[in-house]
Each structure stands twice: as structure tokens, then as C-alpha cells.
Design an enzyme around this catalytic site. Sequence first.
Site, mmCIF file in Angstrom:
data_model
loop_
_atom_site.group_PDB
_atom_site.id
_atom_site.type_symbol
_atom_site.label_atom_id
_atom_site.label_comp_id
_atom_site.label_asym_id
_atom_site.label_seq_id
_atom_site.Cartn_x
_atom_site.Cartn_y
_atom_site.Cartn_z
ATOM 1 N N VAL A 185 16.377 6.822 17.101
ATOM 2 C CA VAL A 185 17.196 6.154 18.286
ATOM 3 C C VAL A 185 17.740 7.365 19.734
ATOM 4 O O VAL A 185 17.855 6.941 20.080
ATOM 5 C CB VAL A 185 18.673 5.746 17.757
ATOM 6 C CG1 VAL A 185 19.390 5.093 18.514
ATOM 7 C CG2 VAL A 185 18.157 4.538 16.999
ATOM 8 N N PRO A 211 22.690 18.691 13.735
ATOM 9 C CA PRO A 211 22.079 19.577 12.867
ATOM 10 C C PRO A 211 20.526 19.807 12.314
ATOM 11 O O PRO A 211 20.101 18.433 12.808
ATOM 12 C CB PRO A 211 22.601 20.002 11.155
ATOM 13 C CG PRO A 211 23.733 18.220 11.471
ATOM 14 C CD PRO A 211 23.444 17.862 12.260
ATOM 15 N N GLY A 221 18.457 17.290 10.797
ATOM 16 C CA GLY A 221 18.257 15.970 10.732
ATOM 17 C C GLY A 221 18.010 15.275 12.316
ATOM 18 O O GLY A 221 17.883 14.057 12.934
ATOM 19 N N ASP A 229 23.769 0.401 17.890
ATOM 20 C CA ASP A 229 24.202 -0.746 16.664
ATOM 21 C C ASP A 229 25.563 -0.948 16.534
ATOM 22 O O ASP A 229 25.598 -1.628 15.657
ATOM 23 C CB ASP A 229 23.076 -0.104 15.603
ATOM 24 C CG ASP A 229 22.584 -1.013 14.635
ATOM 25 O OD1 ASP A 229 21.749 -1.946 16.040
ATOM 26 O OD2 ASP A 229 22.386 -0.958 13.473
#
Length: 247
Positions: free
Chosen positions: A33, A53, A56, A116
Site C-alpha cells: 500500500v 524498519p 518491513g 483502510d
Amino acid sequence: MKGPYPEIQGGGSLILAWQVRSKRVLVVGGGEVAAGRIVNILNADAKVTVVSPREGLNEEVAYRIDQKQVDYVDRKFEPSDLDGADMVLTAVDDPEASSQIYKLCHEKRIPANIADVPPECDFYFGSVHRDGPLQIMVSTNGNGPKLASIVRKQIASGLPSNIGMAIQRVGILRKKLRKVAPAPDEGPKRMQWMSKVCEQYTLDELCEMTELDMETLLGFYRPGDVPSLEAVRLRESDGAYDGPFLI
């Protein structure tokens, strides 16, 4: 009984073309996203900082970082990251952290989009079709992103293939017109004349228009005429053109 003016339909969003050129946009998160958000913001010429991080990051976000397209902070979000930010986008799988970021943004009056979580969004991202200077956004106001994508594709499929180029050429002509007729009180006449050009010329003709064609066409601005492209080029071939406004 319907009134004389458009009826109000509440529940919508104010859809704007938000100019974020050179603005500082903070993106929290580095997944799929976030990758999409980063592309949208970079296309609008914003200055992007990604906080996430290293473990990620997905491949696309890592690529943007490696190519120095964005600034990068290798750690989790900290409140000080909001300093100097003009806009914040979060895309992390941590609802509690996302809500906390939104609250901090709200306190600092920084517009934010929490991926979201529609109630915690000051603005939404729609499904966008892009063709050069042309941008068409479809929004479902957070109700159905996939449906927005379907509608956008249907709209795009019905557009002429050369619409983007035609708009680009119109933009060049418009800039030239502003240079030769810069006075503020010329505004209504400029708009009326440009409207005539867009209405009378086909998309193919607009795409084919050369710089010389534009300069010759501008010579018809003062009397308010818009000759055909054939007439413009005939004037060029006859050697009658000698610069704008000399007609």
C-alpha cells in the site's frame, strides 16, 4: 417539486487537484500500500520521506529508496517525524499505532490518510487514470476501492488514444496566449477564444499543431477568430504570417 438549482446530495467528498509540488509528505510504512502511495505522491513532485524498519520494506519501496527517489528513516515511527510534514500517509498493520499517528496529526493540523480506516482520513485516494497531463479520479468515498478501479477502467477504455497529447498541445497554446495577452482584463476573452479552439479543432488537429501553427493561430486572437488548421497553414505557406497580433 424540484427547485431551480441543483439539489444538495450530502455524504460526498470535495474532489480537488491538490498541488503538493515541493511539499513534504511523510509515509509511514513500507509495504504494498505504501508503494502505491509513494508513486502517487512522487508523480505530484512532492518531497517524500519514508519511515519504516528495513525488514518491513517490499521490493518496490526498497527500489525507490535505493534510487534516492525518497528520503528514508530505518525505524518505526516517532512523533518527531511529524516535524515539518505537510501531509502524512500511514500504511502499517497496526491499528492502534495508526490511530495514535492520526491523533497527533489532528493536533498539529496536518492532513492525514490512514490506510483502510476511512473515519481516520482527512482525504481519500481514488482510482486514477493518467495520460500525460490528463488525470481522471474515481472515488467511492471509501466504500468500495475495487469498484472504483472497475469504473475507472471503463471510463479509460472509452477515451480517445490521443486525448493526452491533445491536452498537452492545448496547454502549450494557452501558455503562449498568456504571454501575448497577459492583462488580467483579457481573462474572459482568453477563455472564450481557447474554448472556440477546443470546440472547432479535432483531437487529431490539436495533436498535429506545430509551434509555427500556434504562433500563426495567435494572430487571429485580437479579432476573436479561430480559422481552420488548413487556413492557418495556408496563411503560413502564403508568407502572410509575420508574428502574432499583426492581423
